[in-house]
Design an enzyme around this catalytic site. Sequence first.
Site, short mmCIF file in Angstrom:
data_model
loop_
_atom_site.label_atom_id
_atom_site.label_comp_id
_atom_site.label_asym_id
_atom_site.label_seq_id
_atom_site.Cartn_x
_atom_site.Cartn_y
_atom_site.Cartn_z
N GLU A 133 0.85 -1.21 -0.13
CA GLU A 133 -0.12 0.00 0.04
C GLU A 133 0.88 1.43 0.09
OE1 GLU A 133 -3.14 0.61 -0.56
OE2 GLU A 133 -3.58 2.11 0.31
N THR B 84 -11.31 8.36 -13.07
CA THR B 84 -10.28 7.87 -12.02
C THR B 84 -10.63 6.72 -11.60
OG1 THR B 84 -8.89 8.41 -10.14
CG2 THR B 84 -11.36 8.89 -9.80
C1 DMJ Z 1 -10.33 3.91 -7.11
O1 DMJ Z 1 -11.66 3.81 -6.83
C2 DMJ Z 1 -10.06 5.02 -7.81
O2 DMJ Z 1 -8.95 4.93 -8.82
C3 DMJ Z 1 -9.68 6.26 -6.98
O3 DMJ Z 1 -9.13 7.45 -7.68
C4 DMJ Z 1 -8.66 5.85 -5.88
N1 DMJ Z 1 -8.59 4.57 -5.50
C5 DMJ Z 1 -9.32 3.34 -6.04
C6 DMJ Z 1 -8.37 2.40 -6.60
O4 DMJ Z 1 -7.40 2.23 -5.91
#
Ligand code: DMJ
Length: 645
Positions: free
Chosen positions: A509, A620
């Site tokens: 992580e 994202t």
């Molecule tokens: C996702 O939900 C998206 O990429 C977000 O921007 C950050 N984290 C998670 C995946 O790790």
Amino acid sequence: MVFRKLPGVSASGMGLRLSQKFVFLLFLSGLVTLCFGALFFLPDSVRLKRIFLSKTEIQPVTVGSGSENDVREHLKRPKQEQEHPRGMTSAKGETGTKAKSLSRKPSVSHEATEERLAGGKAQEDLTLARSKIESSSERATSSDRGANTDTFSYQKYRGCLMKPPLGRDNGKPGDPQTNERREKVKEMMKFAWDNYKRYAWGKNELRPLTRNGHIGNMFGGLRGASIIDSLDTLYIMGLMEEYTEAKDWVQTSLDLNSNGEASLFEVNIRYVGGLLSAYYLTGEELFRSKAMELGEKLLPAFNTPTGIPRGVINLGSSGTSWSWGWASAGSSILAEFGTLHLEFVHLSELSNNPIYTEKVMNIRKLLNKIEKPHGLYPNFLSPVSGNWVQHHVSIGGLGDSFYEYLIKSYLMSDKTDDDAKRMYYGALEAIEANLVQKSPGGLTYMAEWRGGILDHKMGHLACFSGGMIGIGADDGAPEKRQHYLDLAAEITHTCHESYTRSATKLGPEAFRFDGGAEATATRLSDRYYILRPEVIESYMYMWRLTHDPKYREWGWEAVEALEQHCRVEAGFSGIRDVYTMTVSHDNMQQSFFLSETLKYLYLLFSDDDLLPMEDWVFNTEAHPLPIIRKSCQRGEATQDKTASK
Ligand code: DMJ
């Protein structure tokens, strides 16, 4: 006059005998029937047909069957069946929803379709099935709404794409080994989906060890996060039976009338983003209307003195919002309020209602104006005063996708959003000057910044930045372009190192560059891997930008590691410690594993013409959203089409 000349027929004044009237009426009704019947033989585009025949009559409905034709017919379902009129959506568990699901015809031929698609001509069949779905949706949508210039025209938008979204051959790579790898990823998706369906259907995520569903508290009572997050992945992989199951669930069971407390950010990136991209890919009106309905529920979060939304919102009628308890002094989080732009601009696009764009532009304006320490954007901002609350800067958690959305806003605007461009390159310059570091072993990384003091730690989340810097390289100052591409490659390499330096070949992580550590986690609490996508996301972008085969090799290493350590009997699970081979699973198949990790892997092993970067940006959560070509959609420019769609 004609009747007067008929033998045995006499007329008195203007009147006709009863038998004459009868013959005349018979003739007239025959004529009308003939003309009406002829309408059915006219092409759909003829205006007369649209006037006389409603969409329902033009496009008969067949629901729930799995054959190619039936899937196509399903997508042509009349609008009234697809949408709840505003404010009339059935509440959870009410009979309205139940009745609808009971009225669906049973899905009898899914298995038959699956078998056929698995056969020798599967690829061709799939291409045909999908292109029929898309073209029928285009027809349905355009005949439905094309006449009104104030509303979004799906057909026009499709006409403004440079390339077909799914490529010439669904992105199938020519090289057999790459294709085998791609098929493996597709199998992983099917496995993850099948287990979710079997043990957690309708819940948000699968718990693969205990074989049940997880609801959690991020989505304010909304359900089916894994379904919404999977729609586009299933569709692009050609898992059409599964896609249809997902779509049917959205139709019958996605209840937006929840009254819970949701993360504005999570609901936006997963639900709104997932629904939007499903709509743009398929033209299915259902997805558009659900996205609009949900988008409207998010608006009250912006009712703050500055217009900066708070992180948590009640999705019920109160629309109250508040800040996360853990966020300093009631502040809002940069990565949350800064990660709404792409979806909100598309909500305005589809609704022709500028309010969504206005909301995110207001955030942009405030961030543009406010003073930034060393040009950096701290992670916490007060929605009341509009001032930074703490000087913690990070490209990982709390900050990450704000930067991503700046460059993607610019790209999604067809490179017209100059503010986004300026802010992105300005931020990148500050990041390079203050956060980018080189380790003693020569690894480039992004440290975190706490009021001027560096914390030499890089989160897994920050590994998306290799891809981000890569996709932005070309639009940087000419003298910086190669430099940006090199920086993107270096960051991606470092993130790959964080994987190769673990026993499981999966990354932790967070990894550190102090106390002798180089891209390894030093704290027990940082050793877990929860099926995150960011490292693979950067491989995918770097592959597309450079075609260096190492990125595909690195992606394959990740597939092997996922298979070996995360695949369990009933799905995929995160692991608690990437540094030990006796793995302990965390019992969670995250929805982003289906929407992001597996999608990016699939794209990595596909040709570049599957969701080509000329036309698409990924939100994202890896939901593809099309570049908005305003001038083309207004009919002002002829686009450079390389293939027919
Ligand atoms: C996702 O939900 C998206 O990429 C977000 O921007 C950050 N984290 C998670 C995946 O790790």
